[in-house]
Design a protein around this motif. Structure first.
Motif, PDB file in Angstrom:
ATOM      1  N   LYS A 162      -7.064   6.110   3.951  1.00  0.00           N
ATOM      2  CA  LYS A 162      -8.371   6.100   3.313  1.00  0.00           C
ATOM      3  C   LYS A 162      -8.426   4.940   2.331  1.00  0.00           C
ATOM      4  O   LYS A 162      -7.609   4.855   1.415  1.00  0.00           O
ATOM      5  CB  LYS A 162      -8.590   7.434   2.593  1.00  0.00           C
TER       6      LYS A 162
ATOM      7  N   ALA B 264      -9.057   0.305   7.326  1.00  0.00           N
ATOM      8  CA  ALA B 264      -9.452   1.683   7.616  1.00  0.00           C
ATOM      9  C   ALA B 264      -9.805   1.835   9.092  1.00  0.00           C
ATOM     10  O   ALA B 264      -9.345   2.758   9.769  1.00  0.00           O
ATOM     11  CB  ALA B 264     -10.644   2.092   6.747  1.00  0.00           C
TER      12      ALA B 264
ATOM     13  N   GLY C 209      -8.924   5.308  10.010  1.00  0.00           N
ATOM     14  CA  GLY C 209      -9.062   6.044   8.760  1.00  0.00           C
ATOM     15  C   GLY C 209     -10.485   6.073   8.236  1.00  0.00           C
ATOM     16  O   GLY C 209     -11.442   5.903   8.992  1.00  0.00           O
ATOM     17  N   THR C 210     -10.589   6.300   6.946  1.00  0.00           N
ATOM     18  CA  THR C 210     -11.888   6.474   6.303  1.00  0.00           C
ATOM     19  C   THR C 210     -12.107   5.380   5.267  1.00  0.00           C
ATOM     20  O   THR C 210     -11.173   4.955   4.597  1.00  0.00           O
ATOM     21  CB  THR C 210     -11.914   7.841   5.578  1.00  0.00           C
TER      22      THR C 210
END
Length: 465
Positions: A5, A31, A36-37
């Motif tokens: 993140k 990310a 991911g975020t």
RNA sequence: GGUCCCAUCGUCUAGUGGCCUAGGAUAUCGGCCUCUCACGCCGAAGACACGGGUUCGAACCCCGUUGGGACUACCA
């Protein structure tokens, strides 16, 4: 392993500039690459300098670049209670204390220390006083006095700082508001940030923040400090260097993918590859390949990359993109199909959309006069003669049909004994006003029968005067 | 001043001890292609900051020097 993140936390005190955009891009790329975020957050605790319209301009710039976020935007100004809560916790657990030293005294001590050749650090006057809250008191973090704080930077390698060089930093101001260090750390903890990719100017702040993490009982995230972006004079990029806001480049006719490509290559590399699409970057981006040293922002490189991207963009999209640049010049093309054909003729010769619009103008507007040098060289009595012959050869001919036009030229060449170039140059000037333009046949095809004939006649008349 | 970071062609960079008489890109210059300008192609010039080590061997490892930069706020 935990899901990655990352975050981009600009403070809305200015527009998004080149350096910030690159930081945002790296975080976003990482990310996306890791599945991911990506979080977007606004560090607007500086109430006097933060402006709402700047938030919008940053959002616009990010949108333009194609950087989207999964969470946010979060505003620090709306999370004041969270910071207060964490401050209280630090206080309760003895990891922070109230300090009533006045700014004036602190300043004096700092200057004295500096004069002595010491690092001007807070001397810990209130550290053991066990003071309670009082008006004018700030809260300081109780930092370790001995040992060293070490972290493994993903781009710089291991970095160690002796704790003796780190003082008890203020985490809450006398008005109760959080300082930057507290706010970032609390945000990054509560938002679950795993990787912090930020400017190199934060390396020396990192140990302090790590101490804060530890005081809060949280394992610090991974840090990756990206080197600065410099101006041509090797100084930190600023307004003095001309266009530094990413949206300036939008106005200049840079394609967002070219900007992204350029930004990525400034400080990051993948072998010898220079040209990248967004997908390419997401696929190949890695922290390991970020360079350690600062880089100079080079507009020439951006331009070149932009030309490459223009050449690899389909004409339909280019036509749409160039529209605002044409409108700026008072041109509103009604016929989309014709626009696309026109764009095709200037596509390989445009470095920016601005240049493209400029090169497109003669298709849509009657030009004022002929380019001086071109007129002098080509709009001669001979030129008039040849153009007259061509005009006659073109009678009844459809100029959008290359074969017929070629035949007409051939006829004039035969009649005059001149080569193609000799005849084409005056015609080019007559049709476009300039000596440089797209190829003759494509030019005529897009211009169409009426304009070709009218401009030929106009040039012949011009020479006659 | 203190702490920390950085150092390959003008610029962006490849390079992680032998493949480097240092590669690519860009900018510059020359040529080719050619209806002009671009594009494209070919070529030229151009760099491991310096000094010591370590090693059979260093752009790559270590130390120092020099030069840049960041931080050193109740700014972020």
């Amino acid at each position: 392993m935990k899901k990655v993140k990352t975050r981009f936390p600009p403070s809305p005190t200015g527009t998004l500039h080149i350096g910030g955009a690159r930081t945002a891009l790296f975080n976003w790329l990482y990310a996306r690459h890791m599945g991911g975020t990506f979080v977007f957050r606004l560090e607007d605790t500086d109430r006097v300098r933060s402006k709402e319209e700047l938030v919008q301009s940053i959002v616009d710039a990010l949108n333009w670049l194609g950087i989207d976020w999964d969470e946010g935007p979060f505003y620090q100004s709306q999370r004041l209670d969270v910071y207060a809560e964490y401050t209280q916790r630090l206080l309760d657990e003895g990891n922070a204390y109230y300090c009533t030293c006045s700014p004036e005294v602190l300043n004096e001590k700092r200057e004295a220390a500096r004069a002595r050749g010491d690092n001007p650090l807070y001397d810990g006057t209130c550290r053991e006083k066990d003071l309670g809250p009082s008006p004018g008191a700030v809260v300081r973090l109780r930092s370790p006095r001995t040992g060293a704080t070490v972290f493994e930077d993903q781009v710089k390698g291991p970095i160690a700082t002796p704790n003796s060089q780190l003082d008890d930093l203020v985490i809450a101001r006398s008005d109760g508001s959080p300082t930057y260090h507290l706010a970032v750390v609390v945000d990054d903890i509560t938002m679950g940030i795993t990787h912090i990719i930020r400017g190199d100017d934060h390396v020396s702040n990192t140990p302090r923040q790590i101490i804060l993490y530890r005081a809060l009982g949280v394992e610090p995230p991974v840090f990756a400090h990206v080197p600065m972006v410099l101006g041509t004079d090797k100084k930190r990029l600023s307004k003095r260097h001309g266009a530094t806001a990413v949206t300036d480049y939008q106005g200049l006719g840079i394609l967002p993918e070219a900007m992204v490509n350029y930004l990525a290559r400034l400080g990051w590399s993948h072998g010898d590859q220079e040209f990248f699409t967004l997908d390419d970057l997401v696929d190949k981006f890695s922290l390991e390949n970020i360079g350690k040293s600062a880089g100079v922002f080079d507009p020439a490189r951006l331009l070149d990359l932009n030309a490459d991207h223009i050449r690899s963009t389909d004409t339909y999209r280019l036509a749409n993109l160039v529209l605002p640049h044409l409108e700026k010049r008072g041109v509103v093309p009604g016929d989309n199909k014709r626009l696309i054909e026109a764009v095709e003729t200037v596509q390989p010769r445009s470095k920016t959309l601005e240049e493209m619009a400029e090169g497109l103008l003669f298709y849509y507007k009657e030009f004022e006069g002929y380019e001086e040098k071109a007129a002098k060289k080509f709009l001669t009595p001979d030129g008039a003669k040849w153009m007259s012959l061509l005009a006659r050869a073109l009678e009844g001919v459809d100029v959008t049909d290359q074969y017929q036009v070629e035949a007409a030229f051939q006829k004039v060449m035969d009649e005059t004994g001149q080569g193609f170039g000799k005849i084409a140059q005056p015609v080019r000037v007559a049709l476009t006003g300039k000596s440089a333009s797209p190829g003759m046949f494509e030019l005529m095809r897009v211009l169409g029968n009426d304009l070709v004939r009218a401009r030929l006649a106009r040039a012949i008349a011009h020479i006659g005067d």
